[in-house]
Design a protein around this motif. Structure first.
Motif, PDB file in Angstrom:
ATOM      1  N   UNK A   1      44.070  91.283  28.675  1.00  0.00           N
ATOM      2  CA  UNK A   1      45.444  91.193  29.180  1.00  0.00           C
ATOM      3  C   UNK A   1      46.172  89.964  28.657  1.00  0.00           C
ATOM      4  N   UNK A   2      45.462  88.834  28.542  1.00  0.00           N
ATOM      5  CA  UNK A   2      46.100  87.613  28.045  1.00  0.00           C
ATOM      6  C   UNK A   2      46.553  87.785  26.599  1.00  0.00           C
ATOM      7  N   UNK A   3      45.687  88.354  25.762  1.00  0.00           N
ATOM      8  CA  UNK A   3      46.031  88.554  24.355  1.00  0.00           C
ATOM      9  C   UNK A   3      47.202  89.522  24.219  1.00  0.00           C
ATOM     10  N   UNK A   4      47.192  90.587  25.027  1.00  0.00           N
ATOM     11  CA  UNK A   4      48.286  91.562  24.968  1.00  0.00           C
ATOM     12  C   UNK A   4      49.581  90.933  25.438  1.00  0.00           C
ATOM     13  N   UNK A   5      49.522  90.165  26.528  1.00  0.00           N
ATOM     14  CA  UNK A   5      50.727  89.545  27.074  1.00  0.00           C
ATOM     15  C   UNK A   5      51.345  88.559  26.093  1.00  0.00           C
TER      16      UNK A   5
END
Length: 291
Positions: free
Chosen positions: A240-244
């Motif tokens: 989720x962090x990388x996508x965000x």
């Protein structure tokens, strides 16, 4: 020797030329090659190494063993223990070497094999137990392999993932990817990263870079053999962090540590002038810069 192509006349001419120069025999359609079985059906071509697995089970004395449900236990924490009892180095290296070759048609053991292959120089008993667990997992999955089906498209998709700081000895992360061409699994890899990631997002970004590199290579390969891609490729990541961060250009401040580390890696090898010139060129190629 494997001869393949779409021009039957040219294939026959090649075989005649080979027969004139060398003592050879035409074995017909390929069924078995270097331990890999090739099975054909109306659904496609199925590649497996069942006989190779059975031979490995017989060699290790595990033909009658109880199959393991997974190739490696969750949160295994394998490392070189101080004062740990050593295993037979030669036997361990032979076993792991065979498992590495088996991974050519078994993507499900790629991660586990990558873990046990890190201890080839100093294997201990817990490492041998982990390698034998892979063999016990193979007991229940000897018929597994890779199916290549005929599709109407040549779309390229990829999936990446990373296990942040999973190695207890050096805290380096393990990242992996696998790619599909026309809906068929064609390449996969699991490998420990070369540097220590400061966050799970950084480890995922590095894994995504490897996945993108593989997709670009496949696209260029298709173009060179006369099948240039007509659609964009998709790369999936579950962090989720990388996508965000990738979706929000204003979130660059969150990746400042990553950018600083990249600059440090280059500046450690070059003088400042050369480093700036190299970074500018590589940023244009998309190597170091995210956008």
């Amino acid at each position: 020797m494997i001869i393949t192509g779409d021009d039957e006349e040219e294939i026959e001419n090649l075989k005649k030329s080979l027969f004139q120069e060398f003592e050879m025999k035409d074995l017909g359609a390929m069924k078995y090659f270097l331990g890999i079985e090739i099975l054909r059906s109306k659904n496609g071509i199925f590649l497996r190494q069942k006989k190779y697995v059975l031979d490995l089970l017989a060699e290790t004395g595990l033909l009658e063993c109880k199959p393991a449900e997974t190739p490696i236990i969750l949160n295994h924490g394998l490392k070189i223990e101080e004062g740990g009892k050593l295993a037979d180095r030669g036997r361990y290296q032979r076993l792991v070497g065979k498992l590495i070759y088996l991974a050519h048609t078994r993507p499900d053991i790629a991660y586990a094999v990558g873990v046990v292959s890190q201890f080839m120089h100093q294997p201990q008993e817990n490492h041998m137990e982990a390698a034998l667990r892979i063999v016990r997992y193979l007991k229940g999955t000897a018929g597994y392999g890779v199916l290549l089906e005929k599709k109407e498209h040549l779309e390229i998709d990829g999936y990446t993932d990373a296990d942040w700081a999973s190695n207890p000895n050096d805290r380096r992360s393990t990242a992996g990817y696998f790619t599909f061409l026309g809906g068929n699994l064609v390449t996969w890899r699991s490998k420990k990263q070369k540097v220590v990631a400061l966050s799970s997002a950084e480890a995922e970004f590095r894994g995504v870079k490897s996945g993108i590199t593989e997709i670009l290579w496949l696209r260029r390969l298709l173009s060179e053999i006369g099948f240039p891609p007509t659609q964009g490729s998709r790369l999936y990541c579950d962090n989720k962090a990388a996508i965000s961060i990738s979706e929000n250009p204003l979130a660059d401040i969150l990746t400042k540590a990553v950018n600083i580390k990249f600059f440090k890696e280059v500046l450690g090898k070059l003088n400042i002038g050369d480093a700036v010139a190299q970074l500018e060129g590589e940023c244009q190629e998309g190597k170091y810069c995210r956008r």
